[in-house]
Design an enzyme around this catalytic site. Structure first.
Site, mmCIF file in Angstrom:
data_model
loop_
_atom_site.group_PDB
_atom_site.id
_atom_site.type_symbol
_atom_site.label_atom_id
_atom_site.label_comp_id
_atom_site.label_asym_id
_atom_site.label_seq_id
_atom_site.Cartn_x
_atom_site.Cartn_y
_atom_site.Cartn_z
ATOM 1 N N HIS A 26 66.098 59.136 5.209
ATOM 2 C CA HIS A 26 65.579 58.703 6.365
ATOM 3 C C HIS A 26 66.212 60.176 7.655
ATOM 4 O O HIS A 26 65.560 60.324 8.490
ATOM 5 C CB HIS A 26 66.379 57.276 7.159
ATOM 6 C CG HIS A 26 66.085 56.546 6.170
ATOM 7 N ND1 HIS A 26 64.930 56.492 5.336
ATOM 8 C CD2 HIS A 26 67.520 55.286 5.605
ATOM 9 C CE1 HIS A 26 65.195 55.652 4.690
ATOM 10 N NE2 HIS A 26 66.146 54.887 4.967
ATOM 11 N N ASP B 46 59.533 55.732 3.579
ATOM 12 C CA ASP B 46 60.830 56.331 4.250
ATOM 13 C C ASP B 46 60.683 55.420 6.045
ATOM 14 O O ASP B 46 60.248 55.429 6.404
ATOM 15 C CB ASP B 46 60.695 57.681 4.412
ATOM 16 C CG ASP B 46 61.866 57.838 5.146
ATOM 17 O OD1 ASP B 46 62.522 56.849 6.249
ATOM 18 O OD2 ASP B 46 62.850 58.785 4.760
ATOM 19 N N HIS B 47 61.067 54.355 5.800
ATOM 20 C CA HIS B 47 60.991 53.486 6.625
ATOM 21 C C HIS B 47 61.182 53.821 8.093
ATOM 22 O O HIS B 47 60.880 53.760 8.978
ATOM 23 C CB HIS B 47 61.808 51.919 6.554
ATOM 24 C CG HIS B 47 63.146 51.290 6.672
ATOM 25 N ND1 HIS B 47 63.672 52.168 6.101
ATOM 26 C CD2 HIS B 47 63.965 51.875 7.897
ATOM 27 C CE1 HIS B 47 65.109 51.651 6.795
ATOM 28 N NE2 HIS B 47 64.837 50.897 7.523
#
Ligand code: BG6
Length: 493
Positions: free
Chosen positions: A241, A178-179
């Protein structure tokens, strides 16, 4: 001691993510001396070879990165390519000699990091095909697999995907990326909270009135209409996010900083989210879709006119939700979370609104005490409080104390993909989502998916505005208003 010497195998090597994010991230890690012995093996169906793959990657690096011909050449010499029909298990046999050759050449001891940057339909297939050739076993070197988002499409498919991957890879080998967790400012939230005695005593229901989390984007769906239409703001931004960011705001301090303790605390938050009722989805949720409008004198398309979007689509490009966390720290504190495309600014921020004084001594409108944590852009933390307005009387006005990341010395800040790729190579899963948290997040959002499925209302909003009027009404019910951040941290709001 973990080593980051390894071969990185990127499935989906001819795709967008590879040349936009992964290769630039690896390039920068290389440039700053963070990679030692490594090779990158691009894998996709396209009939490229090492040279043509290098050429393509070189072109995109030249467009986006600061390069020198020497560094570029040196980096590109580590890139290789193997064409594979990724849905045919037999074809994966081609990887065996390629990997042997690369491990020998770079002395990487069999360590392999697989990155699934493919359409999600392959996330269950690739592990099985690798296993058919023994490419998942850790007899010689470690084997890890990074799974790109979306991890599943809903609760059921996420569970099915886990079962599929777990048949061939153990949980310690799986890295769900999950950046947002790779963003320096998201990690800083933990340091801000857990290394300062100042905030912890106030960080609870006794002193916090409500929390606002905004993930706004000014862009529309651009070229990704086809993907986005099957996803929408809920699956694209909220379920992963923004819920991860919420967990960072709300979690308890972990006993120690390691992957398990940290992720235990994140999972606890996800499990403590108060389940959404029918009443919640009808009254505490707003879905929206942007329509055409003029922004700065330019005509901007509506979502339904975007490429790849069916003209009758009901996919939401905006969502706002009021939710609560049922635990001792947060009981009764509303969390207002919103995200959307084609909003007035690109800004991700968290606002902690503290309760006002019990009795306003100096003026009827006591200044609000807020802590604004700007995740991006213009990364900053701003504390807002009241001070005396100069002159006669005792009128209070809001002032701010600001810290900007840009003012920090010249430390090289890693981008999200740089940080996460490096962590995966080192075997540090702290900033990767763990299976229990992912499932709890899906479970929490399932009523929203059901509501959408059952034809729940999707409001229109003009491109370039802060979403549907209904979102303003949602927060106004409790006498509050959304902050309208500009994307720049100003001295005054
Ligand atoms: C991606 C979404 O995961 O995150 C995109 O698929 C979104 O739709 C992007 O634009 C936002 O990331 P960032 O880092 O630009 O905030």
């Amino acid at each position: 001691m973990q080593t980051n010497n390894n071969c990185i195998v990127i499935f989906g090597a001819s795709g967008d993510l590879t040349h936009r994010k992964l290769i630039p991230a690896l390039y920068n890690l290389f440039k700053f001396g963070r990679l030692n012995k490594f090779s990158v093996l691009g894998v996709a169906r396209s009939e490229l070879n090492d040279e043509t793959f290098r050429e393509k990657m070189r072109e995109s690096l030249l467009e986006t990165e600061e390069t020198t011909p020497e560094t570029l050449d040196a980096f590109c010499s580590h890139l290789y390519y193997q064409a594979v029909n990724t849905s045919d298990a037999a074809d994966y046999g081609k990887l065996v000699p390629r990997l042997e050759e690369l491990h020998t050449k770079y002395q990487t001891n069999g360590n392999t990091l697989y990155y699934m940057s493919t359409p999600p339909s392959l996330y269950g297939v690739i592990p099985e095909c690798l296993a058919a050739h023994g490419l998942n076993t850790e007899e010689e070197g470690w084997k890890r697999i990074i799974v790109e988002k979306p991890f599943g499409y809903d609760e059921k498919t996420a569970q099915e995907l886990d079962v599929q991957i777990h048949r061939f890879f153990e949980e310690h080998q799986i890295y769900r990326i999950d950046h947002y967790l790779g963003k320096e400012t998201v990690q800083n939230l933990l340091v801000l909270r857990f290394s300062n005695g100042l905030f912890e005593p106030l960080w609870n229901r006794n002193y916090i009135d409500y929390v606002e989390i905004t993930g706004a984007e000014a862009i529309g769906v651009e070229e990704r209409g086809g993907y986005y239409d099957g996803s929408g703001a809920m699956r694209d931004m909220f379920q992963n996010h923004l819920l991860q960011v919420l967990a960072m705001v709300a979690m308890e301090p972990p006993a120690i900083i390691n992957a398990n303790s940290m992720r235990d605390e994140v999972a606890k938050v996800m499990h403590s989210l108060r389940p959404l009722t029918q009443d919640d989805v009808e009254h505490n949720l707003v879905l929206g879709q942007y329509i055409a409008a003029e922004i700065d004198g330019k005509e901007v398309k509506g979502y339904l006119q975007e490429k790849g979007v069916p003209s009758n689509s009901r996919t939401e490009t905006f969502m706002a939700l009021r939710c609560e966390i049922e635990n001792w720290r947060w009981a009764g504190v509303p969390f207002y979370v919103r995200t959307g495309k084609r909003l007035p600014a690109r800004v991700t921020e968290i606002v902690i609104h503290f309760k006002t004084t019990p009795h306003p001594v100096f003026s009827q409108n006591a200044p609000e005490n807020k802590l604004i944590i700007r995740i991006q852009p213009d990364e900053a933390i701003s504390m807002r409080f009241g001070l005396k307005k100069p002159g006669a009387g005792f009128e209070a006005k809001e002032v701010s104390m600001d810290f900007r990341y840009a003012d920090l010395a010249d430390d090289q800040v890693l981008t999200a993909y740089e940080r996460l790729l490096l962590d995966a190579m080192k075997g540090d899963a702290t900033l990767f989502a763990r299976t229990d948290a992912v499932h709890a997040a899906w479970k929490f959002v399932q009523p929203i998916l059901d509501y959408k499925e059952a034809g729940g209302r999707v409001h229109e909003y003009e491109a370039g505005t802060w979403g549907p009027v209904a979102a303003e009404k949602l927060i106004a019910k409790s006498g509050r208003v959304w902050r309208k951040p500009s994307g720049k941290m100003k001295k005054k709001v």
